[in-house]
Scaffold this motif. Structure first.
Motif, PDB file in Angstrom:
ATOM      1  N   TYR A  41     -11.148  13.771 -31.521  1.00  0.00           N
ATOM      2  CA  TYR A  41      -9.869  12.913 -31.392  1.00  0.00           C
ATOM      3  C   TYR A  41      -8.776  13.198 -32.212  1.00  0.00           C
ATOM      4  CZ  TYR A  41     -13.077  11.089 -28.052  1.00  0.00           C
ATOM      5  OH  TYR A  41     -13.951  11.002 -26.902  1.00  0.00           O
ATOM      6  N   ASN A  44      -7.508  16.802 -30.799  1.00  0.00           N
ATOM      7  CA  ASN A  44      -6.824  16.711 -29.411  1.00  0.00           C
ATOM      8  C   ASN A  44      -5.496  16.513 -29.657  1.00  0.00           C
ATOM      9  OD1 ASN A  44      -9.099  17.016 -27.802  1.00  0.00           O
ATOM     10  ND2 ASN A  44      -9.443  14.670 -27.705  1.00  0.00           N
ATOM     11  N   GLN A  45      -4.885  15.777 -30.783  1.00  0.00           N
ATOM     12  CA  GLN A  45      -3.731  15.104 -31.056  1.00  0.00           C
ATOM     13  C   GLN A  45      -2.937  16.023 -32.063  1.00  0.00           C
ATOM     14  OE1 GLN A  45      -2.533  13.145 -28.591  1.00  0.00           O
ATOM     15  NE2 GLN A  45      -4.469  13.107 -27.405  1.00  0.00           N
ATOM     16  N   LYS A  48      -0.859  19.006 -31.335  1.00  0.00           N
ATOM     17  CA  LYS A  48       0.523  18.708 -30.728  1.00  0.00           C
ATOM     18  C   LYS A  48       1.712  18.343 -31.507  1.00  0.00           C
ATOM     19  CE  LYS A  48      -1.910  16.591 -26.671  1.00  0.00           C
ATOM     20  NZ  LYS A  48      -2.042  15.205 -26.100  1.00  0.00           N
ATOM     21  N   ASP A 258      -5.487   6.018 -32.635  1.00  0.00           N
ATOM     22  CA  ASP A 258      -4.016   6.048 -32.518  1.00  0.00           C
ATOM     23  C   ASP A 258      -3.240   5.710 -33.718  1.00  0.00           C
ATOM     24  OD1 ASP A 258      -4.188   7.179 -29.899  1.00  0.00           O
ATOM     25  OD2 ASP A 258      -3.695   5.061 -29.014  1.00  0.00           O
ATOM     26  N   ASN A 261      -4.154   8.446 -36.641  1.00  0.00           N
ATOM     27  CA  ASN A 261      -3.571   9.822 -36.536  1.00  0.00           C
ATOM     28  C   ASN A 261      -2.210   9.806 -36.833  1.00  0.00           C
ATOM     29  OD1 ASN A 261      -5.871  11.082 -35.486  1.00  0.00           O
ATOM     30  ND2 ASN A 261      -5.387  10.662 -33.177  1.00  0.00           N
TER      31      ASN A 261
END
Length: 271
Positions: A41, A44-45, A48, A258, A261
């Motif tokens: 997780y 995944n982020q 970006k 969230d 991160n």
């Protein structure tokens, strides 16, 4: 992109390199008894946002070789040094979770923080995983011995019980099975031998060797490495920043993914 890197004792470690090759580099070190995929997780982020994420399966775990020996913090940190040098990594954010946090601290002391720009300690199993006369936090050595014994007698049951401790927030049954499968990808003896290191190794004397910015990310409901671990590390590592997570357990990178991160990215960008 996944590949293997040969380290000392002719052991090949599996490495996955995700994200832009010219981005800020984060080297993730997983904890007991998992492998690099536990940071899914983040993979995944964070790419970006421009980060290069490198995950490593420690010896004995995941897709890495599983030798009979080499499960001390010294050897595990030496393996990380070889990976950093062979990949030519520079100005790295070293991010260790749980036992991976302990190994990262040992790396900072044993290798003088070689090529590390900042250190992220995530639910770190430090400065000691086990409690003693002057350290009333964590598991007793007898409790860790019971984990080791269960590793040898019913490892799937151990992993199922550990999954229930790991996450404070509810998870689906498929997610729990995914977690168990990560643990089953390890060798049983590697799981046991690293538990011995967790039980016996101390990091108090290593902390003074840390001279880079440190972020300490810790859930207040951690049942594996109590929140007091994070508070003590914060008090003993000069200039460190403590990021507390009110509702998170040991798997803070998933429980509050969230917010974690975002905090993690902020830590990198501001240090």
């Amino acid at each position: 992109m996944g590949f293997k890197v040969l380290v000392e004792t002719n052991t090949a470690l599996f490495v996955e390199d995700i994200g832009p090759s010219d981005g800020e580099t984060i080297l993730f070190i997983h904890g007991w008894p998992l492998n690099h995929l536990c940071f899914e997780y983040q993979y995944n982020q964070l790419p970006k946002l421009g980060y290069r994420c490198i995950g490593v399966d420690l010896r004995g775990f995941g897709q890495s070789d599983k030798p009979w020996f080499g499960y001390t913090y010294d050897q595990l940190s030496d393996d990380i040094r070889v990976i950093i040098d062979k990949l030519g990594l520079k100005s790295v954010t070293l991010a260790g979770h749980s036992m991976g946090g302990a190994i990262s601290i040992r790396y900072m002391a044993r290798h003088a923080g070689h090529q590390i720009a900042r250190l992220a300690l995530i639910s770190a199993a430090a400065p000691s995983f086990t409690r003693g006369p002057s350290f009333p936090y964590g598991m007793s050595k007898r409790e860790v011995d019971a984990l080791i014994q269960e590793t040898y007698t019913d490892r799937p049951a151990l992993l199922s019980q550990f999954a229930d401790l790991f996450f404070e927030r509810p998870t689906s049954e498929p997610f729990k099975q995914w977690f168990i499968d990560l643990g089953l990808a390890a060798a049983g003896y590697a799981t046991a031998y690293t538990a011995v290191s967790l039980r016996d190794e101390m990091l108090w004397n290593d902390l003074s060797s840390i001279h880079v910015p440190v972020g300490i990310f810790h859930g207040k409901k951690d049942k594996v490495c109590p929140y007091e671990f994070g508070e003590i590390l914060h008090a003993l590592i000069l200039g460190s920043t403590l990021y507390p997570y009110e509702g998170a357990g040991h798997g803070v990178f998933y429980c509050d993914q969230d917010v974690f991160n975002q905090d993690f990215s902020t830590f990198i960008q501001t240090t």
